[in-house]
Design a protein around this motif. Structure first.
Motif, PDB file in Angstrom:
ATOM      1  N   GLN A  99       0.832  -1.209   0.000  1.00  0.00           N
ATOM      2  CA  GLN A  99       0.000   0.000   0.000  1.00  0.00           C
ATOM      3  C   GLN A  99       0.864   1.255   0.000  1.00  0.00           C
ATOM      4  N   GLN A 103       0.958   3.772  -3.405  1.00  0.00           N
ATOM      5  CA  GLN A 103       0.473   5.154  -3.328  1.00  0.00           C
ATOM      6  C   GLN A 103       1.547   6.146  -3.752  1.00  0.00           C
ATOM      7  N   THR A 104       2.795   5.891  -3.383  1.00  0.00           N
ATOM      8  CA  THR A 104       3.860   6.813  -3.785  1.00  0.00           C
ATOM      9  C   THR A 104       4.192   6.656  -5.257  1.00  0.00           C
ATOM     10  N   ALA A 106       1.900   6.076  -7.465  1.00  0.00           N
ATOM     11  CA  ALA A 106       0.819   6.836  -8.104  1.00  0.00           C
ATOM     12  C   ALA A 106       1.112   8.327  -8.058  1.00  0.00           C
ATOM     13  N   ALA A 107       1.560   8.818  -6.899  1.00  0.00           N
ATOM     14  CA  ALA A 107       1.852  10.245  -6.770  1.00  0.00           C
ATOM     15  C   ALA A 107       2.980  10.668  -7.696  1.00  0.00           C
ATOM     16  N   SER A 126      -0.140  13.066 -13.579  1.00  0.00           N
ATOM     17  CA  SER A 126       0.541  13.314 -12.303  1.00  0.00           C
ATOM     18  C   SER A 126       1.805  14.136 -12.519  1.00  0.00           C
ATOM     19  N   LEU A 193       3.926  10.863  -0.509  1.00  0.00           N
ATOM     20  CA  LEU A 193       2.689  10.431   0.129  1.00  0.00           C
ATOM     21  C   LEU A 193       1.888  11.631   0.638  1.00  0.00           C
ATOM     22  N   GLN A 196       0.278  13.300  -2.209  1.00  0.00           N
ATOM     23  CA  GLN A 196      -0.880  12.547  -2.678  1.00  0.00           C
ATOM     24  C   GLN A 196      -2.110  12.925  -1.867  1.00  0.00           C
ATOM     25  N   THR A 200      -5.596  14.768  -3.157  1.00  0.00           N
ATOM     26  CA  THR A 200      -6.939  14.265  -2.869  1.00  0.00           C
ATOM     27  C   THR A 200      -7.838  15.356  -2.296  1.00  0.00           C
ATOM     28  N   SER A 302     -11.355   2.270   1.410  1.00  0.00           N
ATOM     29  CA  SER A 302     -10.519   1.347   0.649  1.00  0.00           C
ATOM     30  C   SER A 302      -9.891   0.313   1.561  1.00  0.00           C
ATOM     31  N   ILE A 306      -6.926   3.296   4.869  1.00  0.00           N
ATOM     32  CA  ILE A 306      -6.079   4.468   4.654  1.00  0.00           C
ATOM     33  C   ILE A 306      -5.162   4.699   5.850  1.00  0.00           C
ATOM     34  N   LEU A 713      -7.348  -1.196  -3.037  1.00  0.00           N
ATOM     35  CA  LEU A 713      -6.669  -0.043  -3.611  1.00  0.00           C
ATOM     36  C   LEU A 713      -6.389  -0.219  -5.095  1.00  0.00           C
TER      37      LEU A 713
END
Length: 809
Positions: A99, A103-104, A106-107, A126, A193, A196, A200, A302, A306, A713
């Motif tokens: 996870q 997430q990082t 994605a960012a 991004s 992170l 990100q 959001t 999710s 989180i 996720l």
């Protein structure tokens, strides 16, 4: 012939082995994945845990004790700060490594490295938003401060120490499904992170839509239908609060503050369903004689969850709460003296500037009567199974030009040839805020901690053992003229630039108000006496009004009183507008099924409980009515994007302006009245429900219609929990919708022996093969809380401690 057969068999075997150990499209390498010793079977975990464990970990300076309770929450006891954060990184990675890293990725715009070309436009978007540059800017501030530098380096070292213990069979399941391996963690990933989360909560903008509406209908219509302050409001800082500062001068607006109508579709603003609640009651309202604080941040639901629960203890701190996997410290929580929580402010901290380029090369742009250089940053996007793609991002002094005319876009467009000015691009150090909050002893410590905080702006609620309560809508806010950024801005005019920041001490705030409580639900921060502009539209006031009504009536309240308020399902905005809607319905013209539906909603008591049918009918009806009133004038036409007036304005129209010309559908020859559109929309709503769910029955129950899904996720249905039966909804205190809701519920009773309660919809583990992946979900669904195990020392007798680890160098 025998040798040919043998050769063929050998070749077939080689090809089969290669195929079974290769990822084909979205199919994982089947051989590796099904391997009984190294594949997904290895991820199954027993519920029972090892009671005692002692091992050496390179990087630990002194002995660290980690106690795990029956919910698998780690309680870390270290002899110094560095070891404490090291151990936090280690145990968080042990439970949530995939996870954290996903997430990082994605960012940073790196999902294409994992899944290939289908994520290219997502990654490109991004990069075009400047997410990596924003993280690098913040990292500079974090690493320039010795405290935050220590935190990030120790936390990263702990994650890497855990990664180094893994062999491929130990990798979390998602790595095996997607066929890749974890990489070394760096402090930059922590910064990513946090960005990100900023994306959001603070990357939405209606600049383009509002500019198009202004150009089409004019200033008078905008002021009427999109006012700068709502008709119904109960602001976070109570009306009438006296400000304890002398305002600094605010920039004066230029005469021309808008740009031409523009094609394109902005990325959607954060969903209005993503909100949050927090409140604290004074000692006078509490049965304990001390304040009680509550917080439930609403985000996309999710799995893995989180948040990650943790207790961190060393000689200078003893803090418990919810952390973000991938960031050191506790974000929402409490210690022996204070407690705090957060909700999103939703202020306007992202503006778009129309850029005038010198020529097609886009190497220079016009600003302040001169041509200025464009900075070009070449981003290399690696593609799994393909060649890297180079993408050039253009930067002005405002920020990145997200898209230029004629370019491919990810799903939606920003206004083309516009630069993004976003507070998250600033060099900020939120890590230091949470370091200081975790150690806060009193109100002064809390205020000092907030002074370092930048983005995303949050309403920080506060309570302490000295019986102080407070709230600060807090962050770095641009110093703007009123409505600056409500519309697209002129990138050539320096008078349109941001002119500094509102001083931190001037952020809205209140301490110990006479009413005996503080609260927030994403509504306006203050009334119209506040001397600075934070934005023209915030979340509708219904949740805030309902919370304040109940808090005002509370006396002798307990932690359970606040828990029950978190689970409140009362639909205040339905109570406000539904009687008027029902009064217009021509009952004599309804079919038998429509009459049944009318009877159900007419008898509804306004509670959005899971088994109620009334909220289902109302939600469908309101959506149909809202569209009937506004679509003809404010729907997207000819690629010109607009938006509807908000719910507050629509309710005001229905209650007070039944003759409004906006009610008529301009696309029909008849002139519709409010009664006409109310009746038509009711019939349409009921017919659609009947078409989808059959005749009026229990199948129309709110929980079934809303269908709350807690998705994995990576959107893997088998690893998700679908159709969770819940009440609540958008605009409800219990803001549980189809995909969003309370991501962490916490109640803290301050006092000589602080007691905390909490839950989130999942569990401590990110491993779907673990009992602790979703063991908290049912308690969360029912609106209940667990008492949190808050230890003072590792030797405390507590029957809920099930495992003791010892980390040594």
């Amino acid at each position: 012939m025998n040798w040919l057969k043998a050769a063929f068999s050998l070749l077939f075997t080689i090809v089969l082995v290669l195929l079974l150990n290769s990822k084909i499209g979205d199919i994982p390498p089947v051989g590796k994945f099904l391997d009984p010793f190294h594949g997904f079977w290895a991820n199954a975990e027993r519920k029972e845990v090892i009671e005692e464990k002692k091992f050496n970990i390179p990087g630990v300076q002194s002995q660290v004790q980690i106690l795990f309770d029956d919910l698998m929450v780690p309680h870390i006891f270290a002899q110094n700060n560095r070891d404490m954060y090291f151990a936090q990184g280690y145990v968080t990675a042990m439970h949530r490594l995939w996870q954290m890293e996903f997430q990082t990725h994605a960012a940073a715009g790196r999902i294409s490295e994992i899944v290939g070309e289908k994520a290219l436009e997502l990654d490109r978007y991004s990069r075009r938003m400047g997410m990596m540059q924003a993280a690098e800017n913040s990292l500079k501030s974090m690493m320039a401060d010795s405290t935050s530098k220590m935190m990030l380096e120790a936390y990263s070292a702990g994650i890497n120490a855990y990664i180094q213990t893994l062999s491929p069979e130990d990798y979390p399941l998602e790595y095996k499904l997607l066929d890749y391996a974890p990489e070394t963690w760096t402090p930059l990933k922590c910064a990513l992170l946090l960005k990100q989360m900023a994306s959001t909560l603070s990357s939405g903008s209606d600049d383009l839509r509002m500019t198009n509406i202004l150009q089409k209908y004019g200033k008078e219509v905008v002021q009427n239908l999109f006012p700068n302050y709502p008709y119904r409001e109960d602001p976070i800082v109570p009306s009438g609060t006296q400000w304890d500062f002398t305002p600094v001068p605010v920039p004066s607006p230029p005469q021309n503050t808008t740009t031409a109508i523009t094609e394109g579709v902005l990325p959607p603003a954060p969903s209005p369903e993503i909100g949050s609640n927090n409140w604290a009651i004074s000692a006078d309202k509490s049965a304990t004689g001390y304040p009680i604080l509550a917080n439930d941040p609403h985000l996309t639901l999710s799995l893995p969850s989180i948040w990650y629960q943790i207790q961190l203890v060393c000689p200078e701190v003893n803090v418990y709460g919810a952390s973000l996997p991938g960031a050191p410290g506790v974000i929402i929580g409490f210690n022996n003296q204070v407690s705090w929580g957060v909700t999103n402010v939703g202020s306007d901290v992202l503006d778009y500037y129309q850029i005038k380029f010198k020529d097609a090369s886009k190497k220079e742009y016009w600003h302040d009567n001169q041509w200025k250089k464009v900075t070009q940053v070449v981003e290399e996007i690696k593609l799994r199974g393909g060649q890297p793609v180079n993408d050039t991002v253009l930067y002005t002094h405002h920020g990145p030009v997200v898209y230029s005319r004629g370019e491919n876009v990810f799903n939606t467009q920003t206004p083309v040839d516009h630069a993004m000015r976003w507070v998250a691009h600033e060099s900020l150090n939120e890590t230091l805020t949470f370091h200081k909050l975790n150690r806060a002893k009193n109100y002064q410590d809390y205020v000092e901690a907030l002074s370092y905080y930048g983005s995303p702006a949050q309403n920080f609620i506060y309570a302490d053992v000295y019986k102080d309560i407070a709230i600060w809508p807090n962050g770095r806010f641009p110093l703007k003229w009123e409505t600056q950024g409500k519309f697209l801005l002129d990138g050539t005019n320096p008078n349109h630039d941001w002119k500094g920041w509102i001083p931190h001490a001037h952020n809205p705030h209140v301490k110990n108000p006479p009413r005996g409580f503080v609260s927030s639900a994403n509504q306006f921060s203050a009334d119209t006496t506040y001397p600075y502009y934070l934005g023209w539209e915030f979340e509708m006031a219904d949740r805030g009004i309902r919370i304040n009504q109940r808090l005002a009536a509370m006396q002798g309240a307990t932690a359970d009183s606040l828990r029950m308020l978190q689970a409140d399902n009362y639909n205040l905005y339905a109570k406000t507008v539904l009687p008027q809607m029902l009064s217009y319905v021509y009952q004599g013209k309804l079919t038998d099924e429509q009459k049944k539906a009318y009877e159900k909603i007419a008898q509804w008591n306004y509670w959005n409980n899971a088994d109620e049918i009334g909220p289902t009918i109302f939600a469908r009806w309101w959506g149909s009515l809202n569209q009937a009133i506004w679509e003809d004038e404010f729907g997207t036409k000819n690629n010109i994007e607009m938006r509807y007036p908000n719910r507050d304005r629509t309710i005001h129209l229905i209650l007070n302006e039944p003759q409004s010309p906006w009610i008529d559908n301009t696309q029909t020859p008849e002139k519709e009245t409010l009664a006409d559109v109310v009746n038509k929309s009711f019939v349409e709503a009921v017919n659609k429900l009947e078409e989808d769910l059959g005749e009026v029955s229990d199948k129309w129950a709110w929980a079934t219609y809303k269908s709350t899904d807690i998705m994995h996720l990576a959107r893997i249905p088998a690893l998700s929990r679908m159709d969770v039966s819940t009440g609540g909804g958008s605009g409800i205190v219990n803001a549980t919708t189809g995909r969003t809701g309370p991501s962490w519920r916490m109640v803290v009773a301050l006092g000589p022996n602080v007691r905390g309660y909490g839950v989130y919809p999942g569990g401590q583990s990110g491993n779907p093969g673990s009992y602790y992946y979703d063991n908290l979900l049912e308690t969360w669904r029912k609106g209940e809380l667990y008492e949190l195990v808050y230890l003072q020392k590792p030797g405390d007798a507590n029957k809920r401690i099930v495992s003791k680890w010892m980390l040594e160098k």
